[in-house]
Design an enzyme around this catalytic site. Structure first.
Site, PDB file in Angstrom:
ATOM      1  N   CYS A 148       0.831  -7.945   5.334  1.00 56.94           N
ATOM      2  CA  CYS A 148       0.396  -6.569   5.080  1.00 56.94           C
ATOM      3  C   CYS A 148      -1.087  -6.456   4.795  1.00 56.94           C
ATOM      4  CB  CYS A 148       1.262  -5.958   3.984  1.00 56.94           C
ATOM      5  SG  CYS A 148       2.965  -5.695   4.556  1.00 56.94           S
ATOM      6  N   ASP A 149      -1.477  -5.246   4.421  1.00 56.02           N
ATOM      7  CA  ASP A 149      -2.830  -4.739   4.587  1.00 56.02           C
ATOM      8  C   ASP A 149      -3.980  -5.644   4.122  1.00 56.02           C
ATOM      9  OD1 ASP A 149      -0.864  -2.669   4.711  1.00 56.02           O
ATOM     10  OD2 ASP A 149      -2.499  -1.246   4.796  1.00 56.02           O
ATOM     11  N   LYS A 150      -4.049  -5.958   2.840  1.00 55.70           N
ATOM     12  CA  LYS A 150      -5.192  -6.721   2.339  1.00 55.70           C
ATOM     13  C   LYS A 150      -4.962  -8.216   2.407  1.00 55.70           C
ATOM     14  CE  LYS A 150      -6.368  -2.731   1.789  1.00 55.70           C
ATOM     15  NZ  LYS A 150      -5.038  -2.344   2.248  1.00 55.70           N
ATOM     16  N   CYS A 180       4.919  -2.006   8.414  1.00 58.93           N
ATOM     17  CA  CYS A 180       5.325  -0.680   8.907  1.00 58.93           C
ATOM     18  C   CYS A 180       5.012  -0.513  10.387  1.00 58.93           C
ATOM     19  CB  CYS A 180       4.674   0.404   8.063  1.00 58.93           C
ATOM     20  SG  CYS A 180       5.232   0.380   6.342  1.00 58.93           S
ATOM     21  N   GLU A 221      -6.910   4.215  -0.676  1.00 59.37           N
ATOM     22  CA  GLU A 221      -6.433   4.623   0.637  1.00 59.37           C
ATOM     23  C   GLU A 221      -5.665   5.927   0.454  1.00 59.37           C
ATOM     24  OE1 GLU A 221      -5.069   1.499   3.573  1.00 59.37           O
ATOM     25  OE2 GLU A 221      -3.171   2.381   2.959  1.00 59.37           O
ATOM     26  N   ASP A 260       0.811  -1.215   0.000  1.00 60.99           N
ATOM     27  CA  ASP A 260       0.000   0.000   0.000  1.00 60.99           C
ATOM     28  C   ASP A 260       0.843   1.263   0.000  1.00 60.99           C
ATOM     29  OD1 ASP A 260      -2.165  -1.664   0.041  1.00 60.99           O
ATOM     30  OD2 ASP A 260      -3.199  -0.605   1.661  1.00 60.99           O
ATOM     31  N   SER A 293      -5.266   5.155   5.256  1.00 58.47           N
ATOM     32  CA  SER A 293      -4.276   4.275   5.850  1.00 58.47           C
ATOM     33  C   SER A 293      -4.405   4.338   7.361  1.00 58.47           C
ATOM     34  CB  SER A 293      -2.877   4.733   5.434  1.00 58.47           C
ATOM     35  OG  SER A 293      -1.895   4.129   6.236  1.00 58.47           O
TER      36      SER A 293
END
Length: 552
Positions: free
Chosen positions: A119-121, A192, A442, A78, A468
């Site tokens: 990570c995100d998704k 992160c 995002e 992202d 985010s």
């Protein structure tokens, strides 16, 4: 179906021949076949090392008598996709990940599954697949990145970099300062370092009971992470022997625990997209009202970056998620007998101690008596919208100002960095929802630019897109219904007054009904490039953000 479908019997001799082409021996055909699905890649810092984590998980499976087989899924970074058209592809990958895992598992008849995301998704996509497949499943993520360190010793995260862009545009830092931050902010692999979406979701897997204690916070570069992965392999084999499947864990009680943890930690607003989508796959309805109910009774105990200076490694040193859950248990805010892959949630709390009350506030001395997220409703968002309340300056909990209207993120970012936004404004970014974007971009770039320019405590931003977890300020996203689906956001004009009251849970466009009716009659024309490929299919299928943007 299970692995014996492809291993046993005369008719399966061709299948066994193919397995032998992979190096299998006859003894492995009598053992459970366990899929280890890994998002390892060379483009995502959080995923660069996942091959090693997956290998450790496979070692655990093998030690416990299983036959592990590793296979991959895609993953978008992202941060790299942020601020340009590539971000339209991020959220849509969640469905691709869930679908691809379903295809691989069903086609090859795995008996159980170890999921290695970060990570995100990728985390929610794997959770959705786990709920859909309903096999014995354990999660072990890649773990968080260590924070960078500035010249003054303060921790640096990706938020630092995006805010530095705004600071440079405003002349508040030099090009040399920007370059020094760029070299120091992200020191190595891992998700992160703040309480951003990846770490939010990895922490939530502990509350859901589908991951072992430590999954959300043990640093990516630590040997502890590899030991955890081996134990995950052992745990999935034990779950298989006991017949514990994913939906046995992903229960109403588990989602209640996840919401309580979400509010205590001040997680990313993206949890309000992903948890409902996972619940949907488990046959459970999780509405935004449930988020607000949880927020009303759950104190906010942590303010990690971007809401504060502490980072995930600090939370780990303070006792991690078990310590947070133990604080919540003191007020009866979690269900301790909820099943997990290692027993019950109560088992995670044995020996849990809050080792740093400055990072993890005791429940009797919270940052605030209500949770880190808030759900707002009003004529601009009758189905709801979401804000990370713990990252909002007190002065911005109530705000009223003139609308500055943009039909895409890029135009808003240009206006911010070009000095055309003033204190008191309410930035409106529309046509960035699940269908209107498409893909529900995002938008860390504009919110971080506002912070970097010193405007995050005087300017609000509302959008049918999303943010985010690294975003701070009065950034209100997921406005539903979105502009492209007839939401009132499409009728907002430059200079209209928008009133926001986060404590009261309201968001209101102060334009009379007669004027709005006249605008609706005129229509809200919007130029839009024709869609093709996966985004066209996504735009046709994605549902409302209020329901998790699941496919209809």
């Amino acid at each position: 179906m299970n692995s014996q479908t492809v291993f046993q019997g005369t008719a399966r001799a061709p299948h066994r021949a193919l397995f032998k082409a992979l190096g299998f021996i006859d003894e492995e055909f009598s053992r459970p076949l366990v899929g280890v699905v890994s998002a390892q890649s060379g483009i995502v810092p959080g995923h660069k090392h996942l091959g090693e984590v997956a290998a450790a998980a496979a070692d655990g499976v093998r030690m416990a008598g299983g036959t592990p087989v590793t296979f991959p899924v895609i993953g978008v970074c992202d941060g790299i996709a942020m601020g340009h058209a590539g971000m339209r592809y991020s959220l849509p990958t969640r469905e691709l990940i869930a679908d691809s895992i379903e295809c691989m598992v069903r086609a090859h008849c795995f008996d159980a599954l170890v999921c290695v995301p970060n990570c995100d998704k990728i985390v929610p996509g794997m959770l959705m697949a786990a709920a859909r497949l309903n096999l014995p499943t354990v999660f072990v993520s890649g773990g968080p990145m260590l924070a960078g360190r500035g010249k003054d010793g303060r921790p640096l995260t990706l938020t630092t970099m995006f805010e530095a862009v705004g600071a440079a545009a405003a002349g508040r830092i030099s090009d040399a300062d920007l370059a020094a931050l760029e070299d120091a902010a992200c020191p190595g692999c891992g998700s992160c370092a703040g309480m951003f979406t990846a770490n939010s979701m990895n922490c939530v897997t502990e509350a859901l009971g589908i991951a072992l204690p430590g999954n959300g916070t043990a640093p990516a570069v630590s040997a502890e992470r590899l030991r955890l992965a081996k134990r995950a392999g052992l745990a999935v084999m034990e779950a298989l022997r006991k017949g514990i499947k994913a939906r046995d864990l992903l229960s109403e009680a588990a989602f209640g625990n996840a919401l309580a943890l979400d509010m205590a930690l001040g997680c990313s607003t993206n949890t309000a997209l992903h948890l409902p989508a996972v619940a949907h796959e488990a046959g459970i309805t999780l509405t935004l009202d449930r988020f607000q109910e949880a927020s009303a009774v759950t104190p906010n105990l942590c303010r990690l970056a971007p809401a504060g200076d502490a980072v995930i490694e600090d939370l780990h040193a303070a006792g991690g998620i078990p310590a947070v859950l133990a604080e919540l248990a003191r007020k009866g805010l979690v269900t301790l007998d909820a099943p997990t892959v290692y027993g019950t949630l109560q088992d995670a709390l044995r020996g849990a101690v809050n080792l740093n009350p400055k990072v993890l506030r005791p429940i009797d001395d919270p940052w605030s008596p209500t949770g880190g997220l808030a759900v707002l409703k009003g004529n601009l968002a009758p189905a709801g919208c979401v804000v990370k309340r713990s990252a909002v300056a007190p002065a911005m909990l109530r705000h009223e100002g003139p609308a500055r209207v943009f039909d895409c993120e890029e135009d808003a970012f240009e206006a911010i960095t070009g000095g055309r936004i003033r204190a008191g404004d309410v930035i409106v970014i529309r046509y960035e929802g699940p269908r209107g974007g498409p893909g529900m971009k995002e938008m860390l770039a504009p919110t971080a630019a506002l912070a970097g320019m010193g405007l995050d405590e005087t300017v609000a931003l509302v959008t049918d897109g999303r943010f985010s977890g690294a975003t701070k300020g009065a950034a209100i996203g997921h406005l539903s219904p979105e502009a492209a689906e007839g939401g009132l956001l499409a009728l907002v004009k430059e200079g209209d007054t928008i009133s926001i009251d986060i404590d009261a849970g309201t968001i209101t466009l102060k334009v009379d009904d007669y004027t709005l009716a006249a605008r609706a009659k005129e229509g809200a024309p919007r130029k839009k490039a024709p869609l093709s490929g996966y985004l066209a299919r996504y735009a046709a299928q994605a549902g409302s953000a209020a329901g998790g943007a699941v496919f209809s």
